[in-house]
Design a protein around this motif. Structure first.
Motif, PDB file in Angstrom:
ATOM      1  N   GLN A   1       8.704  46.708  60.644  1.00 40.34           N
ATOM      2  CA  GLN A   1       7.935  45.895  61.584  1.00 40.34           C
ATOM      3  C   GLN A   1       8.705  44.615  61.922  1.00 40.34           C
ATOM      4  OE1 GLN A   1       5.266  46.582  63.267  1.00 40.34           O
ATOM      5  NE2 GLN A   1       4.893  48.553  62.304  1.00 40.34           N
TER       6      GLN A   1
ATOM      7  N   GLY B   1       2.505  57.535  58.172  1.00 39.95           N
ATOM      8  CA  GLY B   1       3.931  57.395  57.881  1.00 39.95           C
ATOM      9  C   GLY B   1       4.828  57.254  59.088  1.00 39.95           C
ATOM     10  N   HIS B   2       4.267  57.251  60.304  1.00 41.30           N
ATOM     11  CA  HIS B   2       5.036  57.098  61.529  1.00 41.30           C
ATOM     12  C   HIS B   2       4.650  55.784  62.214  1.00 41.30           C
ATOM     13  CE1 HIS B   2       6.462  61.149  61.048  1.00 41.30           C
ATOM     14  NE2 HIS B   2       5.244  61.650  61.120  1.00 41.30           N
ATOM     15  N   THR B   3       5.501  55.368  63.139  1.00 46.78           N
ATOM     16  CA  THR B   3       5.235  54.127  63.874  1.00 46.78           C
ATOM     17  C   THR B   3       4.652  54.434  65.248  1.00 46.78           C
ATOM     18  OG1 THR B   3       6.979  52.908  62.742  1.00 46.78           O
ATOM     19  CG2 THR B   3       6.258  52.039  64.860  1.00 46.78           C
ATOM     20  N   CYS B   4       3.564  53.742  65.571  1.00 51.52           N
ATOM     21  CA  CYS B   4       2.947  53.825  66.898  1.00 51.52           C
ATOM     22  C   CYS B   4       3.096  52.468  67.576  1.00 51.52           C
ATOM     23  CB  CYS B   4       1.467  54.184  66.794  1.00 51.52           C
ATOM     24  SG  CYS B   4       1.150  55.804  66.045  1.00 51.52           S
TER      25      CYS B   4
ATOM     26  N   SER C   1       2.172  47.083  67.363  1.00 44.74           N
ATOM     27  CA  SER C   1       2.760  48.175  66.584  1.00 44.74           C
ATOM     28  C   SER C   1       2.021  48.319  65.261  1.00 44.74           C
ATOM     29  CB  SER C   1       4.248  47.924  66.342  1.00 44.74           C
ATOM     30  OG  SER C   1       4.464  46.671  65.717  1.00 44.74           O
ATOM     31  N   TRP C   2       1.927  49.552  64.796  1.00 41.65           N
ATOM     32  CA  TRP C   2       1.275  49.826  63.518  1.00 41.65           C
ATOM     33  C   TRP C   2       1.759  51.170  62.989  1.00 41.65           C
ATOM     34  CZ3 TRP C   2      -0.673  51.100  68.145  1.00 41.65           C
ATOM     35  CH2 TRP C   2      -1.390  52.307  68.299  1.00 41.65           C
ATOM     36  N   GLU C   3       1.385  51.450  61.757  1.00 43.03           N
ATOM     37  CA  GLU C   3       1.817  52.685  61.100  1.00 43.03           C
ATOM     38  C   GLU C   3       0.646  53.650  60.981  1.00 43.03           C
ATOM     39  OE1 GLU C   3       3.544  54.057  56.735  1.00 43.03           O
ATOM     40  OE2 GLU C   3       4.050  52.053  57.508  1.00 43.03           O
ATOM     41  N   ARG C   4       0.928  54.916  61.310  1.00 45.46           N
ATOM     42  CA  ARG C   4      -0.107  55.950  61.210  1.00 45.46           C
ATOM     43  C   ARG C   4       0.513  57.187  60.567  1.00 45.46           C
ATOM     44  NH1 ARG C   4      -5.026  57.374  63.358  1.00 45.46           N
ATOM     45  NH2 ARG C   4      -5.362  59.607  63.686  1.00 45.46           N
TER      46      ARG C   4
ATOM     47  N   ARG D   1      10.485  58.519  59.525  1.00 47.40           N
ATOM     48  CA  ARG D   1       9.836  57.491  58.714  1.00 47.40           C
ATOM     49  C   ARG D   1       9.515  56.267  59.559  1.00 47.40           C
ATOM     50  NH1 ARG D   1      13.584  53.624  57.143  1.00 47.40           N
ATOM     51  NH2 ARG D   1      15.771  54.162  57.556  1.00 47.40           N
ATOM     52  N   ALA D   2       8.556  55.491  59.066  1.00 48.39           N
ATOM     53  CA  ALA D   2       8.100  54.319  59.813  1.00 48.39           C
ATOM     54  C   ALA D   2       9.221  53.314  60.020  1.00 48.39           C
ATOM     55  CB  ALA D   2       6.935  53.657  59.075  1.00 48.39           C
TER      56      ALA D   2
END
Length: 219
Positions: free
Chosen positions: A163, A194-197, A189-192, A159-160
């Motif tokens: 932040q 449901g995951h964090t990039c 950082s951002w969410e894609r 899961r994300a």
């Protein structure tokens, strides 16, 4: 002469005292009972003290467990900062090949999320990759280079992540991102899905990293 009633009272009192002495426990038995009571008292205190210590220890263990589960940066809840540290590490393996079925991506992914091939349209080449680096999560980093500049791109499985508080909000390719500076590096950082990039670099600009995000989302 003493009164007859007084004499009778004295006789009754003497009889009661005699009867009491006959039914009283022997001296040695009374001494044994007193000794047993003295030995039992510390034992009872020890049991109470042990029970109290056990209860206090259980409560402390519960608090420690709660802190470990909920505290940011723990294995159960890693942070964006830890993902950024993974993105900034030198690669430990060669760069992944371009994905034959879709040259916009390289042949590397985390839980179905693929890494972009920025060289498809931008002058940034994938130069290496690293697995792991985020406690308790599947993670992978692909490092891109343009001359001496380096950008690490980390995708964190599961899961994300939460932040970071205090990070500046921005938009890239219609996607909300968070921008911060950490230990001399720019971190986006951002969410894609449901995951964090996370993108991190010590020598690329914020504008370049936002362009990376926009291109990836547009890809």
């Amino acid at each position: 002469m003493p009164d007859r009633d007084d004499a009778t009272s004295d006789q009754i009192g003497a009889a009661i005292r005699a009867a009491s002495e006959q039914v009283a426990a022997p001296d040695h038995l009374r001494a044994r009972i007193a000794s047993e009571r003295l030995r039992a008292a510390p034992s009872r205190r020890r049991r109470h003290r042990t029970a109290g210590l056990a209860a206090a220890g259980a409560a402390l263990a519960a608090v420690v467990l709660l802190v470990l589960v909920l505290a940011p940066g723990s294995p159960a809840n890693p942070s964006v900062a830890e993902a950024a540290e993974a993105a900034l590490r030198p690669p430990s393996a060669p760069a992944p090949a371009v994905l034959p079925a879709d040259p916009r991506f390289v042949d590397a992914a985390v839980e179905g999320l693929r890494f972009p091939n920025y060289a498809y349209r931008l002058p940034w080449q994938a130069v290496g990759t690293t697995a792991g680096g985020v406690p308790g999560r599947a993670a992978r980093t692909v490092v891109y280079a343009r001359g001496s500049a380096r950008v690490g791109y980390t995708i964190v499985g599961g899961r994300a992540l939460e932040q970071p508080a205090g990070a500046r909000e921005a938009w890239a390719g219609g996607v909300p991102v968070r921008v911060q500076r950490r230990a001399g590096a720019v971190v986006v950082s951002w969410e894609r899905d449901g995951h964090t990039c996370v993108l991190a670099s010590r020598n690329a600009t914020v504008a370049q990293l936002l362009r990376f995000v926009a291109w990836h989302e547009g890809a």
